[in-house]
Design a protein around this motif. Structure first.
Motif, PDB file in Angstrom:
ATOM      1  N   ASN A 294       8.590  -1.064  -8.347  1.00 16.28           N
ATOM      2  CA  ASN A 294       7.157  -1.400  -8.390  1.00 16.28           C
ATOM      3  C   ASN A 294       6.475  -0.739  -7.193  1.00 16.28           C
ATOM      4  O   ASN A 294       7.129  -0.008  -6.432  1.00 16.28           O
ATOM      5  CB  ASN A 294       6.928  -2.926  -8.419  1.00 16.28           C
ATOM      6  N   GLY A 295       5.193  -0.988  -7.021  1.00 18.03           N
ATOM      7  CA  GLY A 295       4.441  -0.351  -5.938  1.00 18.03           C
ATOM      8  C   GLY A 295       4.318  -1.199  -4.689  1.00 18.03           C
ATOM      9  O   GLY A 295       3.703  -0.768  -3.708  1.00 18.03           O
ATOM     10  N   THR A 296       4.868  -2.406  -4.702  1.00 12.01           N
ATOM     11  CA  THR A 296       4.800  -3.298  -3.546  1.00 12.01           C
ATOM     12  C   THR A 296       6.019  -3.117  -2.643  1.00 12.01           C
ATOM     13  O   THR A 296       5.888  -3.055  -1.415  1.00 12.01           O
ATOM     14  CB  THR A 296       4.702  -4.770  -4.013  1.00 12.01           C
TER      15      THR A 296
ATOM     16  N   SER B 279      -8.846  -4.087  -0.307  1.00 13.93           N
ATOM     17  CA  SER B 279      -7.734  -3.518  -1.058  1.00 13.93           C
ATOM     18  C   SER B 279      -7.233  -4.611  -1.985  1.00 13.93           C
ATOM     19  O   SER B 279      -7.746  -5.726  -1.993  1.00 13.93           O
ATOM     20  CB  SER B 279      -6.619  -3.098  -0.084  1.00 13.93           C
ATOM     21  N   TYR B 280      -6.202  -4.281  -2.771  1.00 12.73           N
ATOM     22  CA  TYR B 280      -5.527  -5.310  -3.543  1.00 12.73           C
ATOM     23  C   TYR B 280      -4.696  -6.166  -2.587  1.00 12.73           C
ATOM     24  O   TYR B 280      -4.255  -5.703  -1.528  1.00 12.73           O
ATOM     25  CB  TYR B 280      -4.641  -4.660  -4.616  1.00 12.73           C
TER      26      TYR B 280
ATOM     27  N   ALA C 172      -1.755  -7.034  -2.357  1.00 14.99           N
ATOM     28  CA  ALA C 172      -0.403  -6.594  -1.982  1.00 14.99           C
ATOM     29  C   ALA C 172      -0.378  -5.899  -0.624  1.00 14.99           C
ATOM     30  O   ALA C 172       0.637  -5.943   0.079  1.00 14.99           O
ATOM     31  CB  ALA C 172       0.170  -5.662  -3.054  1.00 14.99           C
TER      32      ALA C 172
ATOM     33  N   ASP D  85      -1.214   3.052   1.683  1.00 12.82           N
ATOM     34  CA  ASP D  85      -1.103   2.456   0.361  1.00 12.82           C
ATOM     35  C   ASP D  85      -1.937   3.347  -0.554  1.00 12.82           C
ATOM     36  O   ASP D  85      -3.168   3.260  -0.587  1.00 12.82           O
ATOM     37  CB  ASP D  85      -1.627   1.013   0.376  1.00 12.82           C
TER      38      ASP D  85
ATOM     39  N   ALA E 243      -1.673   3.493  -3.838  1.00 10.95           N
ATOM     40  CA  ALA E 243      -1.403   2.969  -5.183  1.00 10.95           C
ATOM     41  C   ALA E 243      -2.328   3.570  -6.242  1.00 10.95           C
ATOM     42  O   ALA E 243      -1.948   3.680  -7.406  1.00 10.95           O
ATOM     43  CB  ALA E 243      -1.530   1.450  -5.186  1.00 10.95           C
ATOM     44  N   HIS E 244      -3.552   3.945  -5.831  1.00 13.08           N
ATOM     45  CA  HIS E 244      -4.548   4.421  -6.807  1.00 13.08           C
ATOM     46  C   HIS E 244      -4.623   5.943  -6.878  1.00 13.08           C
ATOM     47  O   HIS E 244      -5.555   6.466  -7.471  1.00 13.08           O
ATOM     48  CB  HIS E 244      -5.949   3.920  -6.406  1.00 13.08           C
TER      49      HIS E 244
ATOM     50  N   SER F 264       1.745   3.088  -6.921  1.00 15.93           N
ATOM     51  CA  SER F 264       2.122   2.112  -7.948  1.00 15.93           C
ATOM     52  C   SER F 264       2.042   2.773  -9.314  1.00 15.93           C
ATOM     53  O   SER F 264       1.075   3.475  -9.616  1.00 15.93           O
ATOM     54  CB  SER F 264       1.173   0.915  -7.920  1.00 15.93           C
TER      55      SER F 264
ATOM     56  N   LYS G 278      -2.199   1.032 -13.900  1.00 25.75           N
ATOM     57  CA  LYS G 278      -2.537   2.197 -13.101  1.00 25.75           C
ATOM     58  C   LYS G 278      -2.616   3.438 -13.994  1.00 25.75           C
ATOM     59  O   LYS G 278      -2.171   3.437 -15.144  1.00 25.75           O
ATOM     60  CB  LYS G 278      -1.515   2.391 -11.969  1.00 25.75           C
TER      61      LYS G 278
ATOM     62  N   GLY H  21       6.481  -0.060 -11.843  1.00 23.95           N
ATOM     63  CA  GLY H  21       7.120   1.051 -11.146  1.00 23.95           C
ATOM     64  C   GLY H  21       6.312   1.487  -9.956  1.00 23.95           C
ATOM     65  O   GLY H  21       5.200   0.993  -9.727  1.00 23.95           O
TER      66      GLY H  21
HETATM   67  C1  LIG Z   1      -1.424  -2.154  -7.784  1.00 28.46           C
HETATM   68  C2  LIG Z   1      -1.502  -2.138  -6.304  1.00 28.46           C
HETATM   69  C3  LIG Z   1      -0.391  -2.444  -5.485  1.00 28.46           C
HETATM   70  C4  LIG Z   1       0.877  -3.036  -6.033  1.00 28.46           C
HETATM   71  O1  LIG Z   1       1.538  -2.268  -6.931  1.00 28.46           O
HETATM   72  P1  LIG Z   1       2.560  -2.965  -7.964  1.00 28.46           P
HETATM   73  O2  LIG Z   1       3.150  -1.796  -8.679  1.00 28.46           O
HETATM   74  O3  LIG Z   1       1.750  -3.841  -8.874  1.00 28.46           O
HETATM   75  O4  LIG Z   1       3.554  -3.717  -7.173  1.00 28.46           O
HETATM   76  C5  LIG Z   1      -0.503  -2.276  -4.119  1.00 28.46           C
HETATM   77  N1  LIG Z   1      -1.652  -1.868  -3.553  1.00 28.46           N
HETATM   78  C6  LIG Z   1      -2.745  -1.594  -4.287  1.00 28.46           C
HETATM   79  C7  LIG Z   1      -3.988  -1.117  -3.599  1.00 28.46           C
HETATM   80  C8  LIG Z   1      -2.718  -1.743  -5.678  1.00 28.46           C
HETATM   81  O5  LIG Z   1      -3.828  -1.523  -6.401  1.00 28.46           O
END
Ligand SMILES: *Cc1c(COP(=O)(O)O)cnc(C)c1O
Length: 353
Positions: free
Chosen positions: A56-58, A80-81, A83, A152, A154-155, A176, A181, A188
């Motif tokens: 995952n992305g965390t 941010s999100y 996480a 981070d 993720a995006h 992420s 996403k 993932g």
């Molecule tokens: C989605 C997201 C994550 C977490 O990713 P996961 O794959 O859901 O664990 C972390 N940081 C940001 C900014 C996100 O948008």
């Protein structure tokens, strides 16, 4: 119902073909053929020297913090999100929030130095909505104060800054590949690191610290991507150009048809090749946002308040005020944006707003 995003499902025959390879190999995880192939394809596609695929992305954020922040203070963004912040707390580090830029919405680099103490170990910033942080200035500050930089990202699938993958900035970047996403493997994610020695440490950390079956480099956790996840990734990857093109058309529509005299849009940093990952709009007040949200919900259209609340207001952090982030978080909403979103719905949305 029109959600803020819809997961892209590749044709099922593509997925069957990939899954058939797993059955033929009789191999489900621990760096099988599909994970290795997805890594190779992504390295080429993105232009990155190294990639470690994760479940995952965390977890990649947590691994990077474990290795680089070592329980110290971590300067981070409140916008941010969740996480981003929860990973810092989970790793028993201390988040130190720095407010955001009112237009780029990324961490305000001019306020970072004032937040540095003798305990500061790292900066964990988010390229929020795929919009790059001021990476040069953050790099300069980090070098001056001997800090590590974790992004981070993720995006940020497909985002380039000054012609280079955004994943190539910072000591470590993470992504992420969650179903919501832009590129996904169901669940993932990935770790990116250019430094070979650090990359090695991050890599073994994501696999229990293994050095072969009976020896260990050091402590680790299980963050491995499985073959089943890679099968989805390999099925989605060939459609990324279509996905990005369709998203660009929708972003162009919003840009053309919304009235920005009373609405603020995201300012993308100069020299960025963006990925059209989100369409946030900032209203004049929270009351106006709530009114529009209600009207859209009545038409079964569900935008989302990304990102709300501002993370400095979580009940498990020191609640220092972050005026810009709190203000933006109260007034920002992401509009529906996904490959097959239809034009008549887009007209309804822009008309309501
Ligand atoms: C989605 C997201 C994550 C977490 O990713 P996961 O794959 O859901 O664990 C972390 N940081 C940001 C900014 C996100 O948008």
């Amino acid at each position: 119902m029109i959600p803020v995003t819809k997961t892209f499902f590749p044709p099922i025959k593509d997925y069957h073909g990939q899954v058939q390879r797993i059955w033929d190999n009789q191999w489900l995880t621990n760096r099988g053929e599909l994970v290795k192939e997805l890594e190779t394809n992504l390295k080429t596609e993105l232009g990155v020297p190294n990639i470690t695929l994760t479940t995952n992305g965390t977890l990649p954020i947590q691994i990077a913090l474990k290795v680089l922040a070592k329980g110290g203070e971590v300067i981070t963004t409140p916008f941010s999100y969740v996480a981003t912040t929860s990973a810092i707390i989970w790793e028993r580090c201390k988040p130190v929030f720095v407010d955001i830029h009112p237009e780029y919405l990324t961490i305000d680099e001019t306020k970072i130095e004032a937040a540095i103490t003798s305990q500061t170990k790292a900066i964990l910033a988010t390229h929020v909505f795929g919009n790059p942080c001021h990476v040069e200035e953050i790099e300069r500050i980090a070098q001056k104060h001997d800090l590590k930089v974790i992004y981070d990202a993720a995006h940020c699938y497909g985002v380039k800054y000054k012609g280079n993958s955004l994943f190539n900035y910072g000591d470590v970047s993470t992504c992420s590949f969650h179903a919501t996403k832009i590129f996904h493997t169901g669940e993932g994610g990935a770790l990116f690191c250019k430094d070979e020695e650090l990359n090695h440490q991050l890599f073994y950390s994501h696999n229990f610290g293994h050095n072969g079956p009976e020896d260990f480099y050091g402590v680790g956790i299980n963050a491995k991507m499985s073959e089943l996840q890679a099968a989805m990734g390999l099925s989605v990857l060939p459609y990324m150009n279509d996905i990005l093109k369709a998203r660009k058309n929708i972003v162009d529509f919003y840009n053309k048809n919304l009235n920005f005299s009373k609405l603020q849009k995201l300012k993308i940093r100069e020299e960025t090749h963006w990925n059209f990952s989100y369409y946030p709009v900032i209203f004049e007040s929270e009351a106006k946002l709530l009114k529009v949200q209600k009207e859209l919900n009545e038409q079964k259209i569900y935008p989302r308040r990304y990102f709300y609340p501002s993370l400095n207001l979580l009940n498990y952090v020191n609640r220092e005020t972050m005026p810009v982030s709190e203000d933006i978080a109260s007034r920002i909403m992401c509009l529906p944006l996904y490959k097959d979103l239809e034009t008549d719905v887009l007209f309804e949305i822009t008309k309501s707003i």
